[in-house]
Design an enzyme around this catalytic site. Structure first.
Site, PDB file in Angstrom:
ATOM      1  N   GLN A 130      54.140  54.788  35.306  1.00  0.00           N
ATOM      2  CA  GLN A 130      54.074  53.509  36.009  1.00  0.00           C
ATOM      3  C   GLN A 130      55.352  52.731  35.748  1.00  0.00           C
ATOM      4  OE1 GLN A 130      50.432  51.101  36.162  1.00  0.00           O
ATOM      5  NE2 GLN A 130      51.660  49.350  35.527  1.00  0.00           N
ATOM      6  N   TYR A 255      46.237  44.463  41.961  1.00  0.00           N
ATOM      7  CA  TYR A 255      45.041  44.308  41.135  1.00  0.00           C
ATOM      8  C   TYR A 255      44.884  45.568  40.292  1.00  0.00           C
ATOM      9  CZ  TYR A 255      40.065  43.310  40.165  1.00  0.00           C
ATOM     10  OH  TYR A 255      38.853  43.053  39.572  1.00  0.00           O
ATOM     11  N   ALA A 295      42.173  26.201  41.967  1.00  0.00           N
ATOM     12  CA  ALA A 295      41.591  24.892  41.671  1.00  0.00           C
ATOM     13  C   ALA A 295      40.112  24.856  42.055  1.00  0.00           C
ATOM     14  CB  ALA A 295      42.359  23.804  42.413  1.00  0.00           C
TER      15      ALA A 295
END
Length: 407
Positions: A130, A255, A295
């Site tokens: 990776q 992700y 938020a």
């Protein structure tokens, strides 16, 4: 999870995962333990430090290895436990905020790993390395020099065609020596020729979102949560911590469970031998929308900067903001749960350069997964949702307080 390795003949593939305490390494192990034993019969994991995770899957065996030690010492450590390894996944990384030093540690780290598995793993079929497409930069406070690394496509040095694709030529101009991924890939090709038996894959993610129980300097999820929760506790409005030019920046994300999915898929497909693949979630984020999304998750209001002119000065220095906030975090943990020791100023330093890249990047900083799609990989993740999923993972692990208590 330690102990004598099984003496029975493996009936499936055997994985060797390095950097198991890191975000990507942890995600690969989590991916593998969800597979049937007939597919992966043993999962050997390693890190320099003891494991932070407690995997109960009996296929998992742990061995502590420091890949900065000489290869012959590593061979002695793994020649028995790793004798049946078929697939080796290298995600180890030595981090430093002084990016000029990264090659000095990370190139020998991978080289020793290669020499060791090539010698000690006679059944080796595939190695996965990776690397990355994420840009990293740090302004030397004593000069105008910018230290850069960890970006395969050289975006920090040139006006490159975007989105980045895997066969884009390497950057070879001034500063290219800081892109240590080139040396790692060359070392892999060199060692592969010794026996000409195993094959490889290179996986190049962008900015990584995910969970690991190890609090490391490259994980932005924990300090982001702490920023919002501390502001909420103090009754402060969470300001955007970057400059307003970056408030409007478009970027793609990776992700960690999706990185693991691509990594394991690529390394088990015969037609993917000796190929490099970019990784993104398949969508993109706009930072001003991300800020509002975060938020909402933490139940706070944030100001809008959409009508304000762009400027290079950050609206907030997160590292300065974090000074003296450790006691506030401890108070939150005492009331709502979580772990006090996960408050680390290094995480806020990382967020500072993540939201305030000093490089003047005029083109969108994006990669393409078109190649992976053409080869047959189909996974798609919502990047905004990936942040919430990562927060929830830290809450479930008891590291962050449960967000439901704040709503």
């Amino acid at each position: 999870m330690s102990g004598n390795p099984s003496t029975r003949v493996p009936s499936g593939k055997v994985a060797f995962v390095t950097g198991a305490n890191g975000i990507s390494g942890h995600a690969i192990v989590e991916h593998l333990i969800r597979t049937p034993e007939s597919d992966w019969c043993k999962i050997i994991v390693t890190s320099r430090r003891p494991l932070e995770s407690s995997w109960v899957d009996p296929r998992v065996e742990f061995v502590a290895i420091d890949f900065l030690k000489p290869a012959e010492i590593i061979v002695d450590q793994i020649k028995t436990i790793c004798k049946d390894v078929t697939h080796a996944y290298f995600t180890s990384y030595v981090h430093s905020m002084d990016f000029s030093t990264l090659a000095k540690k990370n190139c020998p780290l991978f080289r020793n790993f290669l020499d060791a598995v090539d010698t000690a793993c006679p059944n080796l079929e595939r190695i996965s390395l990776q690397t990355g497409g994420k840009v990293s930069d740090q302004q030397d406070r004593d000069s105008s020099h910018i230290l850069t690394a960890r970006q395969h496509y050289g975006m920090m040095f040139r006006e490159a065609f975007t989105p980045f694709h895997e066969d884009m030529p390497r950057y070879e101009g001034p500063g290219s020596e800081s892109i240590f991924y080139y040396e790692q890939e060359d070392d892999m090709a060199r060692v592969q020729k010794r026996r000409n038996k195993w094959h490889y894959n290179v996986i190049r993610p962008m900015g990584i979102i995910g969970y690991t129980p190890q609090f490391n300097g490259m994980n932005e999820v924990v300090p982001l949560a702490q920023y919002f929760l501390i502001c909420r506790e103090l009754g402060e409005t969470p300001k955007w911590p970057g400059n307003l030019r970056n408030y409007h920046r478009v970027e793609d994300q990776s992700y960690a469970p999706s990185i693991a999915d691509l990594t394991v898929w690529a390394t088990t497909q015969d037609h993917c031998k000796d190929e490099a693949f970019n990784h993104t979630n398949g969508d993109f984020i706009l930072f001003k929308f991300l800020w509002g999304h975060l938020a909402k998750y933490f139940g706070v209001e944030v100001p809008s900067y959409s009508d304000m002119p762009d400027r290079d000065e950050p609206e907030l220095d997160l590292l300065e903001w974090a000074r003296g906030k450790e006691q506030v975090w401890k108070s939150i943990v005492e009331k709502y749960g979580g772990r006090a020791d996960c408050f680390q100023t290094g995480g806020f330093a990382m967020l500072n350069w993540g939201f305030n890249p000093s490089l003047d990047i005029k083109t969108p900083f994006m990669s393409t997964v078109a190649k992976a799609r053409k080869f047959g990989w189909t996974r798609l993740d919502d990047s905004y949702d990936a942040y919430c999923r990562s927060f929830q993972s830290y809450e479930n692990a008891g590291i962050l307080p449960c967000s439901r208590q704040f709503k």
